[in-house]
Design a protein around this motif. Sequence first.
Motif, mmCIF file in Angstrom:
data_model
loop_
_atom_site.group_PDB
_atom_site.id
_atom_site.type_symbol
_atom_site.label_atom_id
_atom_site.label_comp_id
_atom_site.label_asym_id
_atom_site.label_seq_id
_atom_site.Cartn_x
_atom_site.Cartn_y
_atom_site.Cartn_z
ATOM 1 N N HIS A 1 3.022 -0.802 -6.978
ATOM 2 C CA HIS A 1 2.151 -1.614 -6.121
ATOM 3 C C HIS A 1 2.210 -3.096 -6.500
ATOM 4 O O HIS A 1 2.207 -3.950 -5.641
ATOM 5 N N PHE B 1 -4.234 -3.127 -10.165
ATOM 6 C CA PHE B 1 -3.132 -2.986 -9.221
ATOM 7 C C PHE B 1 -3.578 -3.125 -7.771
ATOM 8 O O PHE B 1 -2.839 -3.666 -6.948
ATOM 9 N N THR B 2 -4.806 -2.687 -7.445
ATOM 10 C CA THR B 2 -5.242 -2.862 -6.062
ATOM 11 C C THR B 2 -5.421 -4.335 -5.729
ATOM 12 O O THR B 2 -5.038 -4.781 -4.653
ATOM 13 N N ALA B 3 -5.985 -5.091 -6.690
ATOM 14 C CA ALA B 3 -6.211 -6.510 -6.427
ATOM 15 C C ALA B 3 -4.876 -7.234 -6.261
ATOM 16 O O ALA B 3 -4.713 -8.059 -5.352
ATOM 17 N N PHE C 1 -2.024 -5.953 -5.349
ATOM 18 C CA PHE C 1 -1.393 -5.531 -4.096
ATOM 19 C C PHE C 1 -2.008 -6.275 -2.908
ATOM 20 O O PHE C 1 -1.289 -6.763 -2.027
ATOM 21 N N ALA C 2 -3.348 -6.379 -2.919
ATOM 22 C CA ALA C 2 -4.026 -7.101 -1.839
ATOM 23 C C ALA C 2 -3.542 -8.543 -1.784
ATOM 24 O O ALA C 2 -3.287 -9.092 -0.704
ATOM 25 N N PHE C 3 -3.386 -9.142 -2.964
ATOM 26 C CA PHE C 3 -2.890 -10.516 -3.035
ATOM 27 C C PHE C 3 -1.489 -10.604 -2.424
ATOM 28 O O PHE C 3 -1.182 -11.541 -1.675
ATOM 29 N N VAL D 1 -0.149 -8.643 -0.134
ATOM 30 C CA VAL D 1 -0.221 -8.500 1.324
ATOM 31 C C VAL D 1 -0.688 -9.801 1.965
ATOM 32 O O VAL D 1 -0.135 -10.260 2.975
ATOM 33 N N LEU D 2 -1.695 -10.419 1.340
ATOM 34 C CA LEU D 2 -2.209 -11.682 1.875
ATOM 35 C C LEU D 2 -1.118 -12.744 1.891
ATOM 36 O O LEU D 2 -0.930 -13.449 2.897
ATOM 37 N N GLU E 1 1.253 -12.183 4.721
ATOM 38 C CA GLU E 1 0.717 -12.559 6.025
ATOM 39 C C GLU E 1 0.656 -14.071 6.175
ATOM 40 O O GLU E 1 0.812 -14.597 7.261
ATOM 41 N N GLN E 2 0.385 -14.746 5.081
ATOM 42 C CA GLN E 2 0.242 -16.197 5.131
ATOM 43 C C GLN E 2 1.578 -16.898 5.312
ATOM 44 O O GLN E 2 1.683 -17.882 6.025
ATOM 45 N N VAL F 1 5.545 -5.329 4.835
ATOM 46 C CA VAL F 1 4.888 -4.311 4.035
ATOM 47 C C VAL F 1 5.508 -2.937 4.248
ATOM 48 O O VAL F 1 5.734 -2.184 3.316
ATOM 49 N N GLN F 2 5.834 -2.653 5.512
ATOM 50 C CA GLN F 2 6.438 -1.347 5.775
ATOM 51 C C GLN F 2 7.710 -1.170 4.960
ATOM 52 O O GLN F 2 7.941 -0.129 4.378
ATOM 53 N N LEU G 1 6.976 -0.403 1.469
ATOM 54 C CA LEU G 1 6.493 0.955 1.217
ATOM 55 C C LEU G 1 7.573 2.005 1.448
ATOM 56 O O LEU G 1 7.742 2.916 0.655
ATOM 57 N N TYR G 2 8.302 1.875 2.552
ATOM 58 C CA TYR G 2 9.259 2.930 2.885
ATOM 59 C C TYR G 2 10.659 2.670 2.354
ATOM 60 O O TYR G 2 11.463 3.572 2.316
#
Lengths: 401, 308
Positions: free
Chosen positions: B44, B99-101, B103-105, B107-108, B111-112, B122-123, B126-127
């Motif tokens: 992640h 790891f969640t924090a 990962f969120a960073f 993703v952000l 997007e930015q 992201v896809q 992941l895949y």
Amino acid sequence: MLLEALTLQLGYNATLVAIGAALLGIAAGAAGTFLFLRKRALVSDAISHSTLPGVGLAFLVMASLGGDGRHLAGLMLGAALTAGAGLLCMHWLTRRTRLAEDAAIGAVLSVFFGFGVVLLTVIQTVSIGRPAGLTDFLLGATAGMLFGDAVLIAVAGALAVLAVWAMRRPMTLVAFDAGFAAATGIDVRRVDLAMMGLVMAVTIIGLKVVGLVLIVALLIIPPVAARFWSDRSDRVLGIAGVFGGLSGFIGAAISATAPALPTGPIIVLTAFTLFALSMLFAPGRGLLVGWLRHRRQQRRIHLRQGLLAIAQDLPIYERYTLNLLVRAGLARPDGVPTELGRWRAARACRDESRWAVARRMHSHEAIVSRYDGLRPIEVVLTEDEIREIDRQLAEVGEGCT
Amino acid sequence: MGAEFVMLSLVPILIGVLAAIACALPGNFLVLRRQALIGDAISHVVLPGIVVGFLLSGTVNSWAMMAGAAGAAVVAVLLIELIRRLGRIEPGAAMGVAFTAMFAFGVLLLEQSDTSSVHLDVQHALYGNLESLIWVEARGWESLFDPVALAGLPPELTRIAIVALLMLVFTVVFWRPLKIATFDEGFARVLGMRTNLIGLGLVIMAAIAAVAAFDAVGSIIVIAMFICPPAAARLMTNRLEAQVLWSVAFAVFSAVMGYVLAGYGPLWLGADDAVSAAGMIATVAGLVLALAAFYAPHRQSSGASRAT
């Protein structure tokens, strides 16, 4: 813009989303607290990842029945079914094989998620229904949220909050001492089941808002942040709920202000900010308070050692000690003690000698074993006892007076 | 098994197999040391690292992105230790927070930044995109001996081959310390081994395997391969040597079988398109584990009473 969002003036839908996210956050923070206290925080990871095949299957079923396949309640039901199946697999693996819980969690999350991805590609190829937006469940997206969806999330979130409140006592007991809970007649397995069911419900409600990869964060981070503020479980529960709610609300509001600010990550990062602030500034367990406490102790020890050195007419070489003495008006910058310094040094020295005698007296053994080298003896022993010590001191004629 | 197979399927299968082996080897020790979820955490947190690597270098230069990923893995390990030690939080929860924090960073950041022009989303993270790693220059089996065609092999293949070899060397060279430190940390310390150094080395190796495999096949396979083949192998035998061999066999089987089922299975059923190979490989690995959990000779802990 942000102020408008925070005060719910950004339109009806944005308001609903913010309220829904706040309710979700409260429920997640509270439900996550029990997982955290039961040391099973990462079980939520397995639960959330195993919702994906359910979303895919529900879509396929609904689409083949003729709908567009994106009915949120239906997708949630599918997610609940496979999340439950994942949970059962995990339990079965830990109980019936020799694999540890972490291996079971990892196996379930990766396999279920992998199968979910296979289903998503199947959906893309069979071209039934309208699969656009289905992958939003990975990371959450509130942009495409319909009014009905928002209401569903808000109502389900409120129900989850109520459920946590209703079951808080038995779940707290089980989380802290499963053996004691069993002895008082609580069915530990049923409480555990209820706890997992609750986490599962929160996960499924959260799919649309924060997505399945990030809902784990909302279950773990607020309780961990809340833990810094209190040692009492009911307060940790309450604070975690508040932190979760704040994260959901503020995060949703911030993300409503700009299109390039995805809701899920913003909510998670808000929660992490609250966590970082808690870790740094919380009273008691916070790092800043701990550091200050450490510094104060250090100062007291150095000052004491400095005074003892003065009493024995030893020169003080250590800069830090000297600075402390100077600042307290006990010595001059060149190291020569002041009047006050000599007086305080004599007192420190007398205290030290008294302690030395007390250490040899059997009647004070228990107290003296707790001596930390800083406490004045007057605080610990009575006047009579000290008089006795002084008498003995005079007999041997040692130490300072 | 003609030219088309060599061009379209040979390289992805090879990459899948090598990635599976590279993850399964350190995975054996992680599963035994109850650190199985480190693979999950690492896969992640590499996302923000990859994005930062991309933003700094401005290209999809894979080395920059891999450096970023490795850096992110180090940051994550430090962050987890910081939360665990200074905050006195139990390791699982500390890991979850970190790891969640991160990962969120990640993703952000995605997007930015305007990364839509390149293949970075992201896809994909992941895949993975195993199916797209085709060998365009191949004209048939004889291309295996043609230097010009070989030069056109996807760079992912070379990278994952090097990393798989590295994992093999690491496992063989540090076999004895790894084995002793895993089963009896106290004894290892008595022998004068630096057990925390061994533990750190293992995590670093796992991170390297995760980053290299992530680059080629996405995070699902990474997590699945760290855990499923070693876990299934653990149920087959009590001997570590045998367990490692079993895990490699399971990993190879999952990778080949998963790819074949994903690529050709739908065609046999009459559908036109393949399904996700990464997802299918993870699914097959799960089926292998399920079979092992039902039938393997050592599925229960030895000596434990099973009264219930």
